[in-house]
Design a protein around this motif. Structure first.
Motif, PDB file in Angstrom:
ATOM      1  N   THR A 224      31.883  31.669  20.122  1.00  0.00           N
ATOM      2  CA  THR A 224      30.692  31.229  19.190  1.00  0.00           C
ATOM      3  C   THR A 224      28.842  31.363  19.354  1.00  0.00           C
ATOM      4  O   THR A 224      28.295  32.280  18.774  1.00  0.00           O
ATOM      5  CB  THR A 224      31.189  29.674  19.168  1.00  0.00           C
ATOM      6  N   LYS A 225      29.000  31.589  20.566  1.00  0.00           N
ATOM      7  CA  LYS A 225      27.844  31.268  21.573  1.00  0.00           C
ATOM      8  C   LYS A 225      26.707  32.742  20.658  1.00  0.00           C
ATOM      9  O   LYS A 225      26.146  32.667  20.519  1.00  0.00           O
ATOM     10  CB  LYS A 225      27.197  30.547  22.576  1.00  0.00           C
ATOM     11  N   ILE A 226      27.680  33.817  20.901  1.00  0.00           N
ATOM     12  CA  ILE A 226      27.349  35.004  21.767  1.00  0.00           C
ATOM     13  C   ILE A 226      27.144  35.304  20.117  1.00  0.00           C
ATOM     14  O   ILE A 226      26.388  36.449  19.483  1.00  0.00           O
ATOM     15  CB  ILE A 226      28.662  36.083  22.379  1.00  0.00           C
ATOM     16  N   GLY A 266      27.264  42.614  21.723  1.00  0.00           N
ATOM     17  CA  GLY A 266      29.244  41.579  21.400  1.00  0.00           C
ATOM     18  C   GLY A 266      28.991  42.019  22.425  1.00  0.00           C
ATOM     19  O   GLY A 266      29.207  42.432  23.667  1.00  0.00           O
ATOM     20  N   PHE A 267      30.944  40.772  22.401  1.00  0.00           N
ATOM     21  CA  PHE A 267      31.433  41.109  23.647  1.00  0.00           C
ATOM     22  C   PHE A 267      32.887  41.637  23.618  1.00  0.00           C
ATOM     23  O   PHE A 267      33.352  41.538  22.334  1.00  0.00           O
ATOM     24  CB  PHE A 267      32.232  39.429  23.783  1.00  0.00           C
ATOM     25  N   GLY A 268      33.778  41.626  24.964  1.00  0.00           N
ATOM     26  CA  GLY A 268      34.662  42.757  24.776  1.00  0.00           C
ATOM     27  C   GLY A 268      35.476  41.740  26.565  1.00  0.00           C
ATOM     28  O   GLY A 268      35.684  40.814  26.154  1.00  0.00           O
ATOM     29  N   GLY A 269      35.963  43.040  26.946  1.00  0.00           N
ATOM     30  CA  GLY A 269      37.142  42.251  27.923  1.00  0.00           C
ATOM     31  C   GLY A 269      38.393  41.846  27.279  1.00  0.00           C
ATOM     32  O   GLY A 269      38.449  41.662  26.324  1.00  0.00           O
ATOM     33  N   GLY A 270      39.347  41.776  28.549  1.00  0.00           N
ATOM     34  CA  GLY A 270      40.770  40.883  28.313  1.00  0.00           C
ATOM     35  C   GLY A 270      40.722  39.920  27.687  1.00  0.00           C
ATOM     36  O   GLY A 270      41.815  38.920  28.111  1.00  0.00           O
ATOM     37  N   CYS A 271      40.077  39.206  27.797  1.00  0.00           N
ATOM     38  CA  CYS A 271      39.634  37.081  27.247  1.00  0.00           C
ATOM     39  C   CYS A 271      39.589  37.192  26.133  1.00  0.00           C
ATOM     40  O   CYS A 271      39.994  37.062  24.919  1.00  0.00           O
ATOM     41  CB  CYS A 271      39.363  36.547  28.043  1.00  0.00           C
ATOM     42  N   LEU A 272      38.400  37.182  26.406  1.00  0.00           N
ATOM     43  CA  LEU A 272      37.831  36.666  24.842  1.00  0.00           C
ATOM     44  C   LEU A 272      37.993  37.143  24.101  1.00  0.00           C
ATOM     45  O   LEU A 272      38.642  36.111  22.879  1.00  0.00           O
ATOM     46  CB  LEU A 272      36.159  36.845  25.067  1.00  0.00           C
ATOM     47  N   PRO A 273      38.036  37.999  23.425  1.00  0.00           N
ATOM     48  CA  PRO A 273      38.731  38.859  21.957  1.00  0.00           C
ATOM     49  C   PRO A 273      40.177  38.354  21.738  1.00  0.00           C
ATOM     50  O   PRO A 273      39.911  37.629  21.109  1.00  0.00           O
ATOM     51  CB  PRO A 273      38.314  39.773  21.916  1.00  0.00           C
ATOM     52  N   LYS A 274      41.067  38.674  22.558  1.00  0.00           N
ATOM     53  CA  LYS A 274      41.972  38.068  22.609  1.00  0.00           C
ATOM     54  C   LYS A 274      42.481  36.827  22.310  1.00  0.00           C
ATOM     55  O   LYS A 274      43.401  35.813  21.745  1.00  0.00           O
ATOM     56  CB  LYS A 274      43.503  39.030  23.638  1.00  0.00           C
ATOM     57  N   ASP A 275      41.785  36.141  23.404  1.00  0.00           N
ATOM     58  CA  ASP A 275      41.855  34.894  23.202  1.00  0.00           C
ATOM     59  C   ASP A 275      41.647  33.554  22.251  1.00  0.00           C
ATOM     60  O   ASP A 275      42.683  32.873  21.479  1.00  0.00           O
ATOM     61  CB  ASP A 275      41.327  34.339  24.499  1.00  0.00           C
ATOM     62  N   ILE A 276      40.527  34.205  21.816  1.00  0.00           N
ATOM     63  CA  ILE A 276      39.914  33.621  19.908  1.00  0.00           C
ATOM     64  C   ILE A 276      41.054  33.562  18.778  1.00  0.00           C
ATOM     65  O   ILE A 276      41.811  33.407  18.536  1.00  0.00           O
ATOM     66  CB  ILE A 276      39.141  33.630  19.986  1.00  0.00           C
ATOM     67  N   ARG A 277      41.560  35.470  19.518  1.00  0.00           N
ATOM     68  CA  ARG A 277      42.718  35.457  18.606  1.00  0.00           C
ATOM     69  C   ARG A 277      44.076  34.715  18.260  1.00  0.00           C
ATOM     70  O   ARG A 277      44.658  33.702  17.804  1.00  0.00           O
ATOM     71  CB  ARG A 277      43.137  36.999  18.186  1.00  0.00           C
ATOM     72  N   ALA A 278      44.548  34.875  19.075  1.00  0.00           N
ATOM     73  CA  ALA A 278      45.796  34.359  19.644  1.00  0.00           C
ATOM     74  C   ALA A 278      45.693  32.420  19.009  1.00  0.00           C
ATOM     75  O   ALA A 278      46.752  31.725  19.131  1.00  0.00           O
ATOM     76  CB  ALA A 278      45.830  33.973  20.898  1.00  0.00           C
ATOM     77  N   PHE A 279      44.625  32.098  19.719  1.00  0.00           N
ATOM     78  CA  PHE A 279      43.912  30.594  19.348  1.00  0.00           C
ATOM     79  C   PHE A 279      44.259  30.391  17.610  1.00  0.00           C
ATOM     80  O   PHE A 279      44.785  29.588  17.322  1.00  0.00           O
ATOM     81  CB  PHE A 279      42.777  30.269  19.904  1.00  0.00           C
ATOM     82  N   MET A 280      44.017  31.481  17.245  1.00  0.00           N
ATOM     83  CA  MET A 280      43.240  31.258  15.324  1.00  0.00           C
ATOM     84  C   MET A 280      45.378  31.482  15.263  1.00  0.00           C
ATOM     85  O   MET A 280      45.784  29.798  14.142  1.00  0.00           O
ATOM     86  CB  MET A 280      42.784  32.523  15.066  1.00  0.00           C
ATOM     87  N   ALA A 281      45.750  31.942  15.600  1.00  0.00           N
ATOM     88  CA  ALA A 281      47.098  32.325  15.165  1.00  0.00           C
ATOM     89  C   ALA A 281      48.050  31.120  15.827  1.00  0.00           C
ATOM     90  O   ALA A 281      49.118  30.740  14.624  1.00  0.00           O
ATOM     91  CB  ALA A 281      47.761  33.666  16.309  1.00  0.00           C
ATOM     92  N   ARG A 282      47.851  30.414  16.630  1.00  0.00           N
ATOM     93  CA  ARG A 282      48.510  29.074  17.452  1.00  0.00           C
ATOM     94  C   ARG A 282      48.191  28.158  15.955  1.00  0.00           C
ATOM     95  O   ARG A 282      48.953  27.203  15.521  1.00  0.00           O
ATOM     96  CB  ARG A 282      47.873  28.928  18.732  1.00  0.00           C
TER      97      ARG A 282
END
Length: 447
Positions: A224-226, A266-282
């Motif tokens: 969110t901050k980024i 912006g951000f990328g990598g193996g954590c931030l993008p997939k983690d926020i998407r998984a959080f939304m899904a859950r």
């Protein structure tokens, strides 16, 4: 009797955790299902680049001259179960193909493979980032499959590693969070982390759901901050403001802070993008999807930055097509001090320009091999100088120190045009301009 530790999964998280546990004085056995990975680690070599990790491994891997011998590796689940008092699960939790949700198959497989061999009291500790509710389910599965029954306990201990600082973050964490159901589990983990806690690392004890939520909440706040400062960059572009000065000014407010307020691609990598998407899904599965609808816009802003960088490059080249234009890209990894190119904004931008006909040449200090495997059709140069040679425009897309220390005058001698687009707002604009470069960065149209 001294605790013995196993680490299930020896990728980025697991290899770092195993080496750090050995550094803290424990006997450690790392387990993986990939023989090639185990063979590498037994030679004291890492399957990824992480500053300081290979040196740490070589200090402790058995069979390496001068090592403590406290760290060994195996492919055998029964051996791991017999060896360990505490089993850390450090396997991958990627995004499901074609969905936002988290793929739990590796975690489930690890528990299913380990549990039948647990014949004595043991503590299984999840470190992987998982959807809230997973620990409850896995604890029941563990007790069901383990011969030790309920004496095979589960705890959750989320990781907070920053790529490039993983060794430091493991040995000297800024906080340790554990989700436990018993005093015994808490006591065991206090023993594991006695050294960092003694040095002042806060130790937060909580329930399972809270421990699971801490990591996804932290990553969501960071994202969110980024994306906030990148949204401000868009407004600055429209209003002819300077986002770098704006970020400096609001960063002096200690309620906001200065970290992660540098506008860019912006951000990328193996954590931030997939983690926020998984959080939304859950959250959707739990019926709390409205609470996280803002994360959709955070994700959208982040992805939009990549397209904006491509358009800035097009404008810098006169606004026409990229066909026949030579574009130098400095950076391939998603962040500096890593060789990780997963969901890299830098490579995404390079790939988009290439697909639109540009002749793209990439240079990165550590990520070249991984980038070439992912984008084999891009051109790769052995140095920044060679990447820039003959370029009509230069894009700075990963903020490596090496790029901050480049001599603009030397690069200017080999470039076809002295046009620099700083996709990370990290270079010294005045220095480049003094060498005759046109310097441009997002949110700084008049800077």
């Amino acid at each position: 009797m001294a605790l013995k530790i196993t680490v299930i999964g020896t990728g980025y998280l697991g290899a770092t955790h195993a080496a750090a546990m050995a550094e803290l004085g424990f006997e450690v056995l790392g387990l993986d299902v990939v023989p090639e990975k185990i063979a590498m680690l037994e030679r004291g070599e890492t399957p990824m680049y992480e500053p300081g990790l290979e040196e740490l491994l070589r200090r402790h891997v058995a069979g390496i001259e001068g090592s403590s011998g406290r760290l060994r590796f195996t492919l055998d689940w029964a051996e791991a179960a017999e060896f360990g008092d505490i089993h850390f699960v450090c396997v991958n939790t990627p995004q499901k193909h074609g969905e936002y949700a988290c793929d739990m198959s590796y975690v489930d497989s690890a528990v299913d493979s380990l549990a039948p061999h647990l014949k004595r009291p043991a503590l299984v500790v999840g470190k992987s980032t998982v959807p809230v509710g997973s620990a409850d389910r896995l604890a029941a599965r563990l007790a069901e499959l383990a011969p030790a029954g309920e004496r095979a306990e589960l705890a959750w201990n989320p990781e907070f590693l920053r790529e490039g600082f993983a060794v430091e973050d493991t040995l000297h964490p800024d906080r340790i969070v554990i989700g436990v159901r018993s005093e015994r589990a808490e006591a065991l983990l206090r023993e594991v982390y006695a050294v960092p806690v003694g040095e002042g690392s806060p130790f937060v004890v909580t329930d399972f759901p809270t421990a699971e939520l801490v990591k996804t909440s932290a990553n969501s706040f960071l994202a969110t901050k980024i994306s906030f400062i990148n949204a401000m960059a868009e407004v600055c572009e429209a209003a002819d403001g300077d986002v770098a000065k704006l970020a400096e000014a609001i960063g002096y407010d200690d309620r906001i802070g200065r970290k992660f307020l540098r506008a860019g691609i912006g951000f990328g990598g193996g954590c931030l993008p997939k983690d926020i998407r998984a959080f939304m899904a859950r959250a959707g599965e739990l019926g709390a999807d409205q609470a996280l609808t803002f994360l959709r816009e955070i994700d959208s802003i982040n992805m939009r930055q990549r397209g904006r960088m491509v358009e800035l490059a097009r404008e810098a080249l006169g606004g026409g097509p990229f066909l026949g234009k030579r574009v130098a890209v400095l950076g391939a990894t998603f962040k500096p001090d890593s060789d990780d190119v997963r969901d890299s904004p830098a490579l995404n931008v390079a790939g988009q320009i290439h697909l639109q006909g540009g002749q793209v040449t990439v240079y990165d200090p550590k990520g070249m091999d991984n980038a070439a495997r992912l984008f084999p059709t891009l051109a790769y140069a052995p140095s920044a100088l060679e990447a820039v040679r003959g370029a009509d425009v230069v894009l700075h897309l990963t903020e490596w120190r090496e790029f901050r220390e480049l001599d603009p005058a030397v690069l200017g001698e080999v470039a076809a045009s002295r046009i620099l687009l700083d996709g990370r707002n990290a270079l010294d604009a005045d220095l480049w301009r003094k060498s005759g470069w046109t310097y441009r960065a997002m949110g700084r149209p008049t800077a």
